[in-house]
Design an enzyme around this catalytic site. Structure first.
Site, PDB file in Angstrom:
ATOM      1  N   GLY A 341       0.819  -1.203   0.000  1.00 29.79           N
ATOM      2  CA  GLY A 341       0.000   0.000   0.000  1.00 29.79           C
ATOM      3  C   GLY A 341       0.849   1.247   0.000  1.00 29.79           C
ATOM      4  N   GLY A 342       0.787   1.998   1.104  1.00 31.11           N
ATOM      5  CA  GLY A 342       1.456   3.287   1.147  1.00 31.11           C
ATOM      6  C   GLY A 342       0.581   4.370   0.541  1.00 31.11           C
ATOM      7  N   TRP A 343       1.061   5.598   0.609  1.00 31.69           N
ATOM      8  CA  TRP A 343       0.269   6.741   0.150  1.00 31.69           C
ATOM      9  C   TRP A 343      -0.203   6.570  -1.302  1.00 31.69           C
ATOM     10  CZ3 TRP A 343      -2.249  10.611   2.268  1.00 31.69           C
ATOM     11  CH2 TRP A 343      -2.602  11.726   1.492  1.00 31.69           C
ATOM     12  N   GLU A 384      -3.936   3.866   3.602  1.00 33.04           N
ATOM     13  CA  GLU A 384      -4.081   5.278   3.930  1.00 33.04           C
ATOM     14  C   GLU A 384      -5.266   5.885   3.168  1.00 33.04           C
ATOM     15  OE1 GLU A 384      -0.345   7.421   3.668  1.00 33.04           O
ATOM     16  OE2 GLU A 384       0.791   5.635   4.224  1.00 33.04           O
ATOM     17  N   TYR A 385      -6.535   5.839   3.693  1.00 33.70           N
ATOM     18  CA  TYR A 385      -6.894   5.402   5.058  1.00 33.70           C
ATOM     19  C   TYR A 385      -8.239   4.706   4.980  1.00 33.70           C
ATOM     20  CZ  TYR A 385      -3.327   8.779   6.294  1.00 33.70           C
ATOM     21  OH  TYR A 385      -2.150   9.465   6.364  1.00 33.70           O
ATOM     22  N   MET A 450       1.353   6.423  12.435  1.00 37.27           N
ATOM     23  CA  MET A 450       2.309   7.281  11.730  1.00 37.27           C
ATOM     24  C   MET A 450       2.352   8.659  12.397  1.00 37.27           C
ATOM     25  SD  MET A 450       1.655   5.983   7.817  1.00 37.27           S
ATOM     26  CE  MET A 450      -0.126   5.762   7.986  1.00 37.27           C
ATOM     27  N   TRP A 590      10.452   5.940   9.292  1.00 35.66           N
ATOM     28  CA  TRP A 590      10.456   6.090   7.841  1.00 35.66           C
ATOM     29  C   TRP A 590      11.572   7.072   7.508  1.00 35.66           C
ATOM     30  CZ3 TRP A 590       8.033   3.791   3.815  1.00 35.66           C
ATOM     31  CH2 TRP A 590       8.265   4.356   2.558  1.00 35.66           C
TER      32      TRP A 590
END
Length: 610
Positions: A341-343, A384-385, A450, A590
């Protein structure tokens, strides 16, 4: 190597010589009987900057409970770091309020606070508790106390914390702060109308009240009392866990020239417990490879390789996956999770949530692919998210995240790790309230909230603010955007503290067009960065824009027209000790390439957790 104490003693001695020779150190007149007075001096002056100290003396016949000193500084002079007092700034006016432990001053007694500053100027128009600092002119005629705060209530609790909020008081001149009491003891002084009391004992009843006060030192009657019993949690917080988890970004092998080998040569590998490999993609409801060349195709030369052995053209696995295999062989204690995933790649989770079992099946088959099954020890989800907005908005519903994590746990079983990076938005009605994080907690080994990127130059005109504040502070742009509130909210929901890790950014966030040194200044846009405007690695910022102060446990720096906030080894040490005291499971960051070649930041994390 010079010891700090010796350097400070020499500086103060030099300042005394300057004072005798040229009167560079200024002071207010001597105290007058019957009033509260203050004397402020420059204890050290080197032309472009100074250190100072103010001493508040109670010359009345009775003890005082709280003090506030207000003074103006000319343009070009500012006060930065402050100790033994809380500082707020409005234009050129500086207000210093007692810390929680030094507000009570007995009759005839004194207390002091110190600060550092830049520029050649000095205080004018000094007042203390509403009266002139030299005792002339009386207390300014303000004898009316603020109204009592009302509506005191608990807005959340955990085994070790209680969150409080109340309705503001009014005053004929103005309220300057609120004193929070636990029983008869004052535990905090704040300027806003909400706070989180920490360091409490599990399953214990507490009674809180709040009093308001004004600049003249007038204190209101107590608010209504609110009684709260903390949750069960195994007694006093801490000691916390010792996990140190670092993200390795697959794209770092390109522009950044950061490879798995650097984890070894920097000394980071021996300090890590886990590596999250970022990122796998989420497409069509399935886990997929994000970058096949970086992941398992790139051929490494002997010089680039972890063990000094070059890849061959016909070996079955190359790329980062093979290098991670070699790293694990060298450091058997390290576990590696495949993060998805990730942004940028979170857009596929909504479709995945429609059939979580099929999603989990696809993820298991990819993570456990026979070519690299021995590389990975589990899966990390970075959505996210859930049921909220990130790069795009998701409307999969509050139960979707729990269902997804439940399916992953069922498929991966208890022999693999299942974790998730989650939002840190603890504001009222914020992202933490949009999904059932407490329900999903039973399926995860731990969460990675985060706790960074709270503030940044996406708000191009500011106000400038630390992107990773540990606590709230006067003037914070958004309540609930700080680590302490995030952890308090999650534990109050029922997530065990031991399943929470504090997050650290190995980078800074910055603005340009800034004139104010302290947080809260205006800006014209994002500061330039090596790869992206508004963001820069710690390894660059530490020398390009060195820290000039701290706020809410995070460093900040003003250099030219740029203003940056980032964590340093010193602030990381403080955050790690806080996390341990709160009983958290450890820390994560990160990401690896932002640290120095010698691993300054990860060393501070490891040492801080013990």
């Amino acid at each position: 190597m010079s010891r700090p104490g010796v350097r400070r003693a020499i500086a103060l001695a030099g300042a005394a010589v300057l004072a005798a020779a040229g009167g560079l150190l200024t002071a207010t007149p001597a105290a007058s009987a019957g009033t509260v007075t203050a004397t402020c001096t420059k204890t050290s002056d080197w032309g472009t900057g100074f250190e100072g100290r103010c001493t508040i003396t109670n010359e009345t016949g009775a003890a005082i409970d709280g003090w506030t000193l207000v003074a103006d500084l000319p343009s070009g002079t500012s006060v930065g770091a402050t100790w033994n007092a809380t500082k707020t700034v409005s234009g050129n006016r500086y207000t210093f309020t007692n810390a929680g432990w030094n507000g009570a001053v007995a009759a005839g007694a004194s207390t002091s606070f110190g600060f550092s500053g830049t520029g050649p100027g000095w205080f004018t128009g000094c007042t203390v508790n509403g009266g002139a600092c030299d005792g002339s002119g009386g207390p300014g005629g303000d004898t009316e106390a603020p109204t009592a705060p009302s509506g005191l209530r608990s807005t959340g609790k955990s085994a070790t914390t209680v969150a409080l909020a109340w309705t503001a008081s009014t005053d004929d001149v103005g309220v300057t702060g609120y004193d929070v009491y636990n029983g008869t003891g004052k535990v905090q002084t704040v300027t806003g109308t909400q706070t989180t009391v920490t360091g409490l004992t599990a399953e214990t009843a507490y009674t809180f009240t709040v009093r308001a006060r004004d600049a003249a030192g007038n204190v209101s009657a107590a608010s209504n009392a609110v009684s709260v019993t903390t949750d069960a949690g195994g007694g006093q917080p801490g000691p916390g866990g010792d996990k140190v988890i670092g993200y390795f970004a697959q794209w770092g092998i390109y522009q950044r020239n950061y490879h798995v080998k650097n984890i070894h040569t920097s000394g980071s590998a021996e300090k890590l417990t886990h590596i999250n490999y970022a990122f796998g993609n989420v497409q069509n409801g399935r886990c997929t490879i994000g970058d096949s060349f970086a992941d398992y195709e790139k051929a490494y030369t002997a010089e680039q390789s972890v063990d000094g052995v070059a890849d061959t053209w016909d070996q079955p696995l190359r790329g980062n996956f093979n290098q991670l295999r070699k790293l694990k062989k060298m450091y058997p204690h390290i576990k590696v999770l495949f993060s998805f995933g990730g942004w940028t790649w979170s857009g596929g989770f909504g479709q995945a949530a429609q059939n979580p079992q099929a999603f989990a099946e696809s993820c298991y088959n990819l993570v456990e692919d026979p070519r690299w099954a021995d590389v990975f020890d589990g899966i990390d989800i970075d959505w996210e998210y859930p049921n909220a907005c990130g790069l795009t908005c998701d409307n999969s519903g509050p139960e979707a995240f729990e269902n997804l994590m439940g399916a992953l746990r069922a498929k991966f079983g208890n022999g693999n790790l299942v974790t998730a990076a989650i939002t840190a938005d603890a504001s009222d009605g914020g992202k933490l309230e949009k999904a059932d994080y407490a329900g999903a907690a039973k399926y995860v080994d731990w969460y990675l909230p985060m706790t960074y990127d709270y503030f940044g130059a996406w708000a191009a005109q500011g106000p400038t603010a630390p992107h990773s504040p540990l606590t709230s502070y006067p003037g914070i742009p958004q309540q609930g955007f700080n680590t302490a509130d995030t952890m308090a909210k999650l534990t109050s929901m029922g997530v065990p503290a031991s399943k929470l890790l504090i997050g650290i950014g190995f980078y800074g966030r910055g603005w340009t067009g800034v004139t104010q040194s302290e947080p809260g200044g205006t800006a014209t846009g994002a500061a330039p960065g090596t790869y992206e405007a508004g963001i820069e690695d710690y390894k660059v910022l530490k020398s390009r824009c060195p820290a000039t102060g701290t706020v809410a446990g995070t460093a900040y720096a003003k250099c030219g027209g740029q203003w940056w906030s980032y964590d340093t080894p010193s602030t990381i040490d403080g955050k790690m000790r806080w996390a341990s005291d709160e009983g958290l499971g450890g820390a994560f960051f990160w990401e690896l390439s932002g640290d120095t070649t010698g691993g300054e930041l990860i060393t501070a994390m490891r040492n801080g957790l013990g």
